[in-house]
Design an enzyme around this catalytic site. Structure first.
Site, PDB file in Angstrom:
ATOM      1  N   HIS A   1      -3.191 -10.406   1.384  1.00  0.00           N
ATOM      2  CA  HIS A   1      -1.739 -10.652   1.326  1.00  0.00           C
ATOM      3  C   HIS A   1      -1.057 -10.094   2.588  1.00  0.00           C
ATOM      4  CE1 HIS A   1       2.273 -10.614  -0.919  1.00  0.00           C
ATOM      5  NE2 HIS A   1       2.513  -9.822   0.117  1.00  0.00           N
ATOM      6  N   GLU A   2      -1.407  -8.868   2.950  1.00  0.00           N
ATOM      7  CA  GLU A   2      -0.752  -8.238   4.114  1.00  0.00           C
ATOM      8  C   GLU A   2      -1.184  -8.911   5.416  1.00  0.00           C
ATOM      9  OE1 GLU A   2       1.653  -6.546   3.344  1.00  0.00           O
ATOM     10  OE2 GLU A   2       1.099  -6.099   1.277  1.00  0.00           O
TER      11      GLU A   2
ATOM     12  N   GLN B   1       7.164  -7.212   8.149  1.00  0.00           N
ATOM     13  CA  GLN B   1       8.218  -7.088   7.129  1.00  0.00           C
ATOM     14  C   GLN B   1       9.339  -6.141   7.552  1.00  0.00           C
ATOM     15  OE1 GLN B   1       5.055  -6.340   3.922  1.00  0.00           O
ATOM     16  NE2 GLN B   1       6.710  -7.271   2.769  1.00  0.00           N
TER      17      GLN B   1
ATOM     18  N   GLY C   1       1.652  -2.344  -0.575  1.00  0.00           N
ATOM     19  CA  GLY C   1       1.262  -2.799   0.753  1.00  0.00           C
ATOM     20  C   GLY C   1       2.475  -3.226   1.556  1.00  0.00           C
TER      21      GLY C   1
ATOM     22  N   HIS D   1       0.934 -11.827   6.214  1.00  0.00           N
ATOM     23  CA  HIS D   1       2.214 -11.501   6.870  1.00  0.00           C
ATOM     24  C   HIS D   1       2.068 -11.492   8.384  1.00  0.00           C
ATOM     25  CE1 HIS D   1       4.988 -10.580   3.632  1.00  0.00           C
ATOM     26  NE2 HIS D   1       4.112  -9.783   3.033  1.00  0.00           N
TER      27      HIS D   1
ATOM     28  N   CYS E   1       5.882  -9.182  -3.655  1.00  0.00           N
ATOM     29  CA  CYS E   1       6.027  -8.916  -2.229  1.00  0.00           C
ATOM     30  C   CYS E   1       7.381  -8.245  -2.034  1.00  0.00           C
ATOM     31  CB  CYS E   1       5.979 -10.222  -1.439  1.00  0.00           C
ATOM     32  SG  CYS E   1       6.175  -9.992   0.339  1.00  0.00           S
ATOM     33  N   LEU E   2       7.400  -7.189  -1.258  1.00  0.00           N
ATOM     34  CA  LEU E   2       8.666  -6.491  -1.003  1.00  0.00           C
ATOM     35  C   LEU E   2       9.665  -7.397  -0.294  1.00  0.00           C
ATOM     36  CD1 LEU E   2       7.222  -3.025   0.001  1.00  0.00           C
ATOM     37  CD2 LEU E   2       8.613  -3.518  -2.018  1.00  0.00           C
TER      38      LEU E   2
HETATM   39  C1  QAP Z   1       1.272  -7.123  -2.140  1.00  0.00           C
HETATM   40  O1  QAP Z   1       3.319  -6.101  -2.672  1.00  0.00           O
HETATM   41  C2  QAP Z   1       0.586  -7.285  -3.461  1.00  0.00           C
HETATM   42  O2  QAP Z   1       9.279  -7.791  -6.257  1.00  0.00           O
HETATM   43  C3  QAP Z   1       2.108  -5.878  -2.014  1.00  0.00           C
HETATM   44  O3  QAP Z   1      11.027  -5.883  -6.908  1.00  0.00           O
HETATM   45  C4  QAP Z   1       1.303  -7.216  -4.660  1.00  0.00           C
HETATM   46  O4  QAP Z   1       3.831  -3.937  -2.830  1.00  0.00           O
HETATM   47  C5  QAP Z   1      -0.747  -7.548  -3.519  1.00  0.00           C
HETATM   48  C6  QAP Z   1       7.446  -4.871  -5.030  1.00  0.00           C
HETATM   49  C7  QAP Z   1       0.657  -7.380  -5.870  1.00  0.00           C
HETATM   50  C8  QAP Z   1      -1.392  -7.679  -4.737  1.00  0.00           C
HETATM   51  C9  QAP Z   1      -0.696  -7.589  -5.916  1.00  0.00           C
HETATM   52  C10 QAP Z   1       7.767  -6.181  -5.316  1.00  0.00           C
HETATM   53  C11 QAP Z   1       8.344  -3.883  -5.385  1.00  0.00           C
HETATM   54  C12 QAP Z   1       6.197  -4.522  -4.336  1.00  0.00           C
HETATM   55  C13 QAP Z   1       8.959  -6.495  -5.957  1.00  0.00           C
HETATM   56  C14 QAP Z   1       4.118  -5.072  -3.091  1.00  0.00           C
HETATM   57  C15 QAP Z   1       9.867  -5.493  -6.304  1.00  0.00           C
HETATM   58  C16 QAP Z   1       9.552  -4.186  -6.001  1.00  0.00           C
HETATM   59  C17 QAP Z   1       5.334  -5.438  -3.835  1.00  0.00           C
HETATM   60 CO    CO Z   2       4.243  -9.119   1.072  1.00  0.00          CO
END
Ligand code: QAP
Ligand code: CO
Length: 167
Positions: A133-134, A51, A46, A137, A91-92
């Site tokens: 979550h999004e 972001q 997401g 943001h 989270c990215l």
């Molecule tokens: C939100 O997050 C989310 O730390 C989206 O090193 C995440 O796409 C909602 C990511 C989990 C529910 C469950 C994070 C990639 C991606 C990192 C993401 C990383 C590389 C996060």
């Molecule tokens: Co995020």
């Protein structure tokens, strides 16, 4: 194809609230394409426009195994929610950290799609969590805000250090 730069915590620009999208014009569609390129390159499930330093109410999500089912949400609203689920969230914008967060397990939401058409749908489990979550943001709220101040400060210090090393 354009992969955009992703802002990282504690960048203050992640705190800006996003404005509603007035119409889904060519510029908006081009931005959605770039956000999807960025999501798939990342790799993430997401991404919110906030972001990538664009403060408009736009979200792209893909929770599919094959990463070929993009969901685009413009001006999303949650109309009902029920239950609770705890997920280890990442989270990215907070790279390298995964922390448990409790959110609604099931939601009803409405949004506008990339063709500019309003729609409503239900979501549960990972998709529901990702939408919540999004949407956080878009109001400047981050994963770290659900943690204790001690944990938030630790993540802040570690990320600032990594960002300084990279610069
Ligand atoms: C939100 O997050 C989310 O730390 C989206 O090193 C995440 O796409 C909602 C990511 C989990 C529910 C469950 C994070 C990639 C991606 C990192 C993401 C990383 C590389 C996060
Ligand atoms: Co995020």
């Amino acid at each position: 194809m354009a992969v955009l730069d992703i802002l990282e915590f504690p960048d203050a620009r992640l705190r800006k609230p996003a404005a509603a999208v007035k119409d889904v014009d060519g510029r908006t569609v081009a931005l959605i394409e770039d956000m999807l390129d960025t999501l798939y390159a990342a790799p993430g499930i997401g991404l919110a426009a906030s972001q990538v330093n664009i403060h408009r109410q736009l979200i792209v999500i893909d929770t599919s195994e094959e990463r070929n089912e993009p969901l685009v949400l413009i001006n999303p609203q949650i109309s009902a929610s029920e239950g609770e689920i705890e997920t280890s969230e990442g989270c990215l914008s907070v790279p390298g950290f995964y922390e448990p967060v409790t959110r609604a397990q099931k939601i009803q939401y409405s949004a506008v799609n990339r063709d500019g058409e309003p729609f409503s749908a239900d979501a549960e489990d990972l998709l529901a969590v990702c939408i919540q979550h999004e949407m956080d943001h878009l109001v400047g709220k981050l994963l770290v805000d659900y943690l204790t101040p001690v944990k938030r400060q630790l993540i802040r210090r570690k990320l600032l250090k990594l960002q300084k090393q990279r610069a």
